[in-house]
Design an enzyme around this catalytic site. Structure first.
Site, short mmCIF file in Angstrom:
data_model
loop_
_atom_site.label_atom_id
_atom_site.label_comp_id
_atom_site.label_asym_id
_atom_site.label_seq_id
_atom_site.Cartn_x
_atom_site.Cartn_y
_atom_site.Cartn_z
N GLU A 57 0.88 -1.21 0.06
CA GLU A 57 0.02 0.08 0.12
C GLU A 57 0.91 1.16 0.02
O GLU A 57 0.70 2.19 -0.72
CB GLU A 57 -0.99 -0.01 1.11
CG GLU A 57 -1.81 1.32 1.22
CD GLU A 57 -2.27 1.62 2.60
OE1 GLU A 57 -1.74 0.70 3.92
OE2 GLU A 57 -3.06 2.49 2.67
N HIS A 58 1.71 1.45 0.91
CA HIS A 58 2.98 2.45 1.11
C HIS A 58 4.05 1.94 0.83
O HIS A 58 4.55 0.66 1.14
CB HIS A 58 3.02 2.95 2.34
CG HIS A 58 1.54 3.59 2.91
ND1 HIS A 58 0.82 2.76 3.83
CD2 HIS A 58 0.68 4.46 2.64
CE1 HIS A 58 -0.32 3.46 4.06
NE2 HIS A 58 -0.36 4.45 3.61
N1 LIG Z 1 -6.01 1.20 3.20
C1 LIG Z 1 -6.11 2.35 3.58
O1 LIG Z 1 -6.02 3.25 2.88
C2 LIG Z 1 -6.34 2.58 5.20
C3 LIG Z 1 -6.54 1.91 5.90
N2 LIG Z 1 -6.93 1.97 7.25
C4 LIG Z 1 -7.19 0.87 8.18
O2 LIG Z 1 -8.47 1.01 8.49
C5 LIG Z 1 -8.66 0.12 9.67
C6 LIG Z 1 -9.56 0.94 10.66
O3 LIG Z 1 -10.00 -0.22 11.61
P1 LIG Z 1 -10.69 0.07 12.60
O4 LIG Z 1 -9.85 1.02 13.57
O5 LIG Z 1 -11.08 -1.11 13.57
O6 LIG Z 1 -11.88 1.05 12.51
P2 LIG Z 1 -13.15 0.65 11.64
O7 LIG Z 1 -14.15 1.81 11.77
O8 LIG Z 1 -12.91 0.28 10.20
O9 LIG Z 1 -13.98 -0.75 12.09
C7 LIG Z 1 -14.79 -0.53 13.33
C8 LIG Z 1 -16.08 -1.07 12.97
O10 LIG Z 1 -15.71 -2.26 12.79
C9 LIG Z 1 -17.05 -3.18 13.36
N3 LIG Z 1 -16.61 -4.54 13.88
C10 LIG Z 1 -15.73 -4.64 14.66
N4 LIG Z 1 -15.41 -5.94 15.23
C11 LIG Z 1 -16.51 -6.48 14.54
C12 LIG Z 1 -16.89 -7.89 14.36
N5 LIG Z 1 -16.26 -8.77 15.03
N6 LIG Z 1 -17.77 -8.27 13.31
C13 LIG Z 1 -18.49 -7.16 12.95
N7 LIG Z 1 -18.07 -6.23 12.81
C14 LIG Z 1 -17.11 -5.45 13.78
C15 LIG Z 1 -17.66 -2.41 14.19
O11 LIG Z 1 -18.98 -1.99 13.89
C16 LIG Z 1 -16.74 -0.80 14.27
O12 LIG Z 1 -17.72 0.11 14.10
C17 LIG Z 1 -7.31 -0.34 10.00
O13 LIG Z 1 -6.89 -1.56 9.78
C18 LIG Z 1 -6.36 0.82 9.43
O14 LIG Z 1 -4.91 0.18 9.16
C19 LIG Z 1 -6.97 3.29 7.60
C20 LIG Z 1 -6.70 4.23 6.76
C21 LIG Z 1 -6.17 4.18 5.58
O1 LIG Z 2 -3.30 3.12 5.32
C1 LIG Z 2 -3.33 4.21 5.32
O2 LIG Z 2 -3.28 4.87 4.31
C2 LIG Z 2 -3.18 4.84 6.61
O3 LIG Z 2 -1.90 4.68 6.88
C3 LIG Z 2 -3.92 6.30 6.67
S1 LIG Z 2 -3.57 7.07 8.38
O4 LIG Z 2 -2.57 6.63 9.04
O5 LIG Z 2 -4.76 6.02 9.10
O6 LIG Z 2 -4.15 8.04 8.28
ZN LIG Z 3 -0.73 5.52 8.61
#
Ligand SMILES: NC(=O)C1=CN([C@@H]2O[C@H](COP(=O)(O)OP(=O)(O)OC[C@H]3O[C@@H](n4cnc5c(N)ncnc54)[C@H](O)[C@@H]3O)[C@@H](O)[C@H]2O)C=CC1
Ligand SMILES: O=C(O)[C@@H](O)CS(=O)(=O)O
Ligand SMILES: [Zn+2]
Length: 437
Positions: A319-320
């Site tokens: 991704e990065h």
């Molecule tokens: N690829 C990208 O561009 C980016 C990826 N990310 C990723 O986003 C993710 C954020 O994850 P979170 O902090 O968890 O927030 P999230 O908002 O994605 O997930 C939280 C939600 O997951 C649901 N959940 C939790 N456990 C569950 C279960 N067992 N069954 C069904 N639903 C369930 C709940 O409803 C909760 O509201 C991280 O993995 C981060 O690395 C963040 C920013 C950018």
């Molecule tokens: O996956 C991503 O892009 C994250 O690193 C973005 S952030 O750090 O959650 O803002």
């Molecule tokens: Zn990050």
């Protein structure tokens, strides 16, 4: 090719896919059948939320007024960076028309979708930046209606700064909903009456899987699941900086890979030796996530040549991808699979995550082999059109009739015959052998 693993992971980005698929299928089926009632039940069960789903204008204004001026300034600054980049992307998309044959003109229109759904995660951290990455980009694309969802933060209402970011970037509807129930709500138009044409935004494995499952009914940006980082480094790299940047993204969660690809075994060993202390020095939430992410998903690979590093890196399609080497232009020229590239030690993933401008919603799990991240393009449709003069239609119609008949499509052929007969009465044409079967 010589590729040595100084650290090999037990898990890959695919490891947890199956469990998430099962959960998501069940939840989407319940929401598809029972609609808003099922959404409320999941919000209560998974996020302990039984408050209002749609935030009123009064509530948004009241809570936004409580955001400190310094926080507003930072968020406003970042929104402008992201927005300026998205506007430049929008301006790079051109409508055109071209003469393809005498009397035959065709062209391309570039139009935004009507309704976009933008998700910002709020499970482990309050993803303020994801809020403006989605909404500001949709706004730059010219989307008419932007629906924004994020979960309740740690059992309370939506995080106030994240809400401010949604509002400031231009969201029309803001809902306190997280996870699969948020994605389904936007896809089906629950609570708003406006089903999204496209849903964007990052999230955990459940969120990413829900978007993937609903793709087809709605457009999505890309599979943007648990964050990944890879660093390419040679013997000129600063190992302290490389180690810091790997740990910097491992804090995202237990399923966030951090990979080092290098031509220098000495650098690799130095980085590996530094990482445990950096993780230990983090506060508890980040330490817990980074420790298991590094233990289960971290890898360190040493190659003989930079050409071999390119092959390895393109296979991982991180991704990065950071590059800490000499001759940065060579890497820009030769690398082909990454969500976003950070060239040189002076920039770092966190800059792109929060502030610099290019979007941080990026492809994970190898999706960078076929797609970039969120951009203004993901909200736009490139639509084609054509028109002809009667004279222009003459040769096109003849060829169309013949090709249609070669394919066995007599009705298609006759639409061409009909035009020739109308526009050029009394003339004869070579229209192919009529289809008999
Ligand atoms: N690829 C990208 O561009 C980016 C990826 N990310 C990723 O986003 C993710 C954020 O994850 P979170 O902090 O968890 O927030 P999230 O908002 O994605 O997930 C939280 C939600 O997951 C649901 N959940 C939790 N456990 C569950 C279960 N067992 N069954 C069904 N639903 C369930 C709940 O409803 C909760 O509201 C991280 O993995 C981060 O690395 C963040 C920013 C950018
Ligand atoms: O996956 C991503 O892009 C994250 O690193 C973005 S952030 O750090 O959650 O803002
Ligand atoms: Zn990050």
């Amino acid at each position: 090719m010589t590729v040595i693993y100084l650290k090999k992971a037990d898990k890959t980005p695919e490891t947890e896919t199956g469990t998430a698929q099962q959960v998501v299928t069940e939840m989407l089926s319940a929401i598809g059948t029972r609609g808003e009632a099922a959404v409320r039940e999941y919000a209560k069960k998974l996020d302990s939320w039984d408050g209002e789903i749609v935030m009123s204008r009064e509530e948004i204004d009241r809570r936004a007024a409580e955001v400190p001026a310094s926080v507003r300034r930072d968020i406003d600054f970042a929104i402008k960076q992201v927005s300026d980049f998205a506007v430049a992307q929008r301006d790079s998309m051109q409508e055109f028309s071209v003469g393809l044959h005498p009397g035959v003109t065709a062209g391309q229109r570039v139009l935004p979708v009507n309704v976009a759904g933008c998700y910002a995660p709020a499970g482990r951290y309050a993803h303020i930046a994801s809020a403006y990455m989605g909404v500001a980009t949709a706004k730059a694309a010219g989307v008419k209606t932007i629906i924004a969802c994020s979960g309740p933060f740690r059992g309370g209402p939506m995080h106030p700064y994240l809400m401010y970011a949604f509002d400031r970037a231009g969201a029309d509807v803001i809902m306190t909903l997280g996870g699969v129930q948020a994605i389904a709500t936007m896809a089906y138009g629950l609570f708003s009456g406006k089903p999204a044409d496209v849903i964007v935004g990052p999230g955990n494995k459940f969120v990413a899987e829900a978007k993937r499952t609903l793709f087809g009914k709605v457009g999505i940006d890309v599979f943007a699941g648990p964050s990944e980082v890879a660093v390419i480094a040679d013997e000129t790299a600063d190992s302290a900086m490389v180690a810091s940047d790997l740990v910097g993204q491992a804090e995202h969660g237990h399923e966030s890979p951090a990979w080092l690809f290098t031509t220098s075994k000495a650098l690799a060993q130095d980085v590996m030796q530094r990482i445990p202390a950096l993780i230990d020095a983090l506060p508890p939430t980040a330490r817990d996530a980074a420790a298991s992410a590094w233990r289960d998903y971290g890898e360190v690979i040493v190659c003989d040549t930079r050409e071999e590093v390119v092959v390895v890196s393109d296979k991982y399609a991180s991704e990065h991808l950071e590059v800490h080497t000499k001759d940065l232009d060579w890497w820009l020229e030769n690398l082909t699979c990454y969500g976003s590239l950070f060239l040189g030690e002076e920039t770092t993933v966190a800059f792109g995550d929060k502030t610099s401008g290019p979007n941080h919603v990026l492809p994970t799990k190898g999706a960078a082999r076929y797609s970039g991240g969120l951009s203004v393009h993901k909200f736009m449709k490139t639509l084609t059109w054509q028109r002809m003069t009667r004279e222009g239609a003459r040769e096109i119609a003849e060829v169309t009739a013949r090709i249609s008949r070669l394919e066995g499509m007599e009705a298609h052929a006759r639409t061409a015959d009909d035009r020739l007969a109308k526009y050029f009465p009394g003339q004869t044409f070579e229209l192919g052998e009529p289809v008999v079967a």
